[in-house]
Every structure is written in structure tokens, then in C-alpha cells.
Design a protein around this motif. Structure first.
Motif, short mmCIF file in Angstrom:
data_model
loop_
_atom_site.label_atom_id
_atom_site.label_comp_id
_atom_site.label_asym_id
_atom_site.label_seq_id
_atom_site.Cartn_x
_atom_site.Cartn_y
_atom_site.Cartn_z
N TRP A 113 0.84 -1.19 0.00
CA TRP A 113 0.00 0.00 0.00
C TRP A 113 0.88 1.25 0.00
O TRP A 113 2.02 1.22 0.47
N THR A 130 -4.77 7.33 3.76
CA THR A 130 -5.43 7.67 2.50
C THR A 130 -6.20 8.97 2.67
O THR A 130 -6.31 9.53 3.77
N PHE A 181 -7.43 1.35 11.54
CA PHE A 181 -7.81 1.31 10.13
C PHE A 181 -8.57 2.56 9.72
O PHE A 181 -8.47 3.01 8.57
N TRP A 200 -5.99 5.07 9.17
CA TRP A 200 -5.34 4.69 7.91
C TRP A 200 -6.24 5.03 6.72
O TRP A 200 -5.75 5.38 5.63
N GLN A 207 -8.65 2.79 5.59
CA GLN A 207 -8.84 1.52 4.88
C GLN A 207 -9.99 0.74 5.52
O GLN A 207 -10.21 0.83 6.73
N ALA A 261 -8.31 -3.75 4.09
CA ALA A 261 -7.45 -2.78 3.41
C ALA A 261 -7.53 -2.91 1.90
O ALA A 261 -6.52 -2.81 1.19
N GLY A 262 -8.76 -3.16 1.40
CA GLY A 262 -8.97 -3.22 -0.03
C GLY A 262 -8.78 -4.59 -0.65
O GLY A 262 -9.01 -4.77 -1.86
#
Length: 215
Positions: free
Chosen positions: A67, A72, A147, A150, A152, A160-161
Motif C-alpha cells: 500500500w 489515505t 484502520f 489509515w 482503509q 485494506a482493499g
């Protein structure tokens, strides 16, 4: 006399056969078969720590870069996120650890999560997977909050995707590895707790870590 000897011989043979567990034949009234051996069903092996230990020193990288660095755009960028605030003082400072495995291969947790806009109470410095919990007073923080900072997703269907793979969550406290079957986001970040999220093939050997004295 011959008849008497024959009878004694047959009786002795019957007693010997019975003692040895052999089937009796030609004796009339057969004694039945010996009990069957119990069937043993194999059980799933318990989770074990790997023989090789990774030392968690500042700057070490655990896993392959996957990542982008930092949070993000939907993560922490200066405003409070999921109850996690910008750091004011670090009177309470502990460390937890996160490993994400995909089919047994470690994916590096990005550096500088939670360091955009401000330094959040939950953040990372490097790709070691070490989570820094820093705040003014001791309180509970969870994996879901990390998370969120983060930016995600974190669920049984998307980590996380990464989606479409079975998800197994384990945590290691003092070399005791247990599976977490509840809400992943509710798993608490406690001092020196190592959390492993397995995506895909279940690994019964969990990565083992040793904390550097600075952590």
C-alpha cells in the motif's frame, strides 16, 4: 484313556486361545469377536509460533510493500477520526504490532499512517508493523480505529482493499496465540500484543516477534 487325554488337550487349547484373544473355532457356542479399535479423528493443529523470530527494531521492514505510505484521503488528515485525536502529550505510550498475511506472505504495513495533518494518537513510523499508541492518559484503542486513521476498510470480507479471500484473525499475548472470532475492529491494541490477519490460506505457524528494548 485316549478319550480323556483328547478332552484335556482340547480344553487347554481353548483356554490358551481365549487368553491370547484368538477366535475359537469348532468349539460350538462361539465366544464372539474382539471389540473394534477406537477410531481417532484427526484434529486441526493448534496455532504455533514460528521458530524464527523477527526483532522489531525501529526502521525494520516486515513484508513486501503493498500500500502507499501514510493515510489515505479518507483517513486521518488533521481532524479527529473514529475517536482518535491529534496527539497533545504522550504521557501514555505503548506499542502493539500488526501483521497481514496473504496466503502466508507478509504484506508490509505502511509507514507514516496517522502522521498527515498532525500526529494522531495511533500512528506508524516505519514498515515494521509496529503501532504507536500515544496519548495523554491510558485508554482503550482498537484495531478498527487504526484502520479508520489509515482510511482503509476492515471487515471479514475486505481488509485494506483486499477482498474475496477467507479472513482469519489471531492475536498473541505473551506467546499464547488465540483466534479472534468477533468483530475485527473491536480487537484491542494492548501493550506488546501481536495481531495477525491471515487472508486466504490459513497458516498454523504464526510469525514470532521480539520487541527491541526501545519499544
Amino acid at each position: 484313556m485316549t478319550t480323556t487325554h483328547t478332552f484335556i488337550g482340547r480344553a487347554a487349547a481353548m483356554l490358551l486361545a481365549s487368553a491370547l484373544g484368538a477366535p475359537l473355532s469348532g468349539c460350538g457356542g462361539g465366544g464372539g469377536s474382539a471389540p473394534a479399535a477406537p477410531v481417532v479423528t484427526p484434529t486441526t493443529p493448534a496455532y504455533q509460533l514460528a521458530a524464527n523470530t523477527t526483532v522489531l527494531t525501529p526502521g525494520v521492514t516486515v513484508g513486501a510493500a503493498t500500500w502507499p505510505e501514510g493515510s489515505t484521503a479518507s483517513g486521518g488528515n488533521g481532524a479527529p477520526v473514529a475517536g482518535v485525536n491529534c496527539l497533545v502529550t504522550e504521557d501514555y505510550h505503548i506499542h502493539a504490532h500488526l501483521t497481514i498475511l496473504r496466503d502466508g506472505n507478509a504484506l508490509a504495513i505502511p509507514a507514516h499512517i496517522g502522521l498527515q495533518g498532525c500526529a494522531y494518537e495511533l500512528h506508524t513510523h516505519d514498515q515494521s508493523g509496529v503501532i504507536h499508541v500515544e496519548t495523554s492518559a491510558a485508554r482503550k484503542f482498537t484495531l478498527g480505529q487504526l484502520f479508520a486513521v489509515w482510511g482503509q476498510p476492515l471487515s471479514r470480507s475486505n481488509v485494506a482493499g483486499i477482498s474475496g479471500l477467507p479472513v482469519t484473525v489471531l492475536f498473541n499475548d505473551n506467546d499464547t496465540v488465540l483466534e479472534w472470532t468477533g468483530d475485527i475492529g473491536a480487537l484491542e491494541l494492548t501493550s506488546h500484543r501481536s495481531i495477525t490477519i491471515e487472508l486466504g490460506t490459513v497458516q498454523h505457524t504464526v510469525p514470532a516477534y521480539r520487541w527491541d528494548s526501545s519499544l
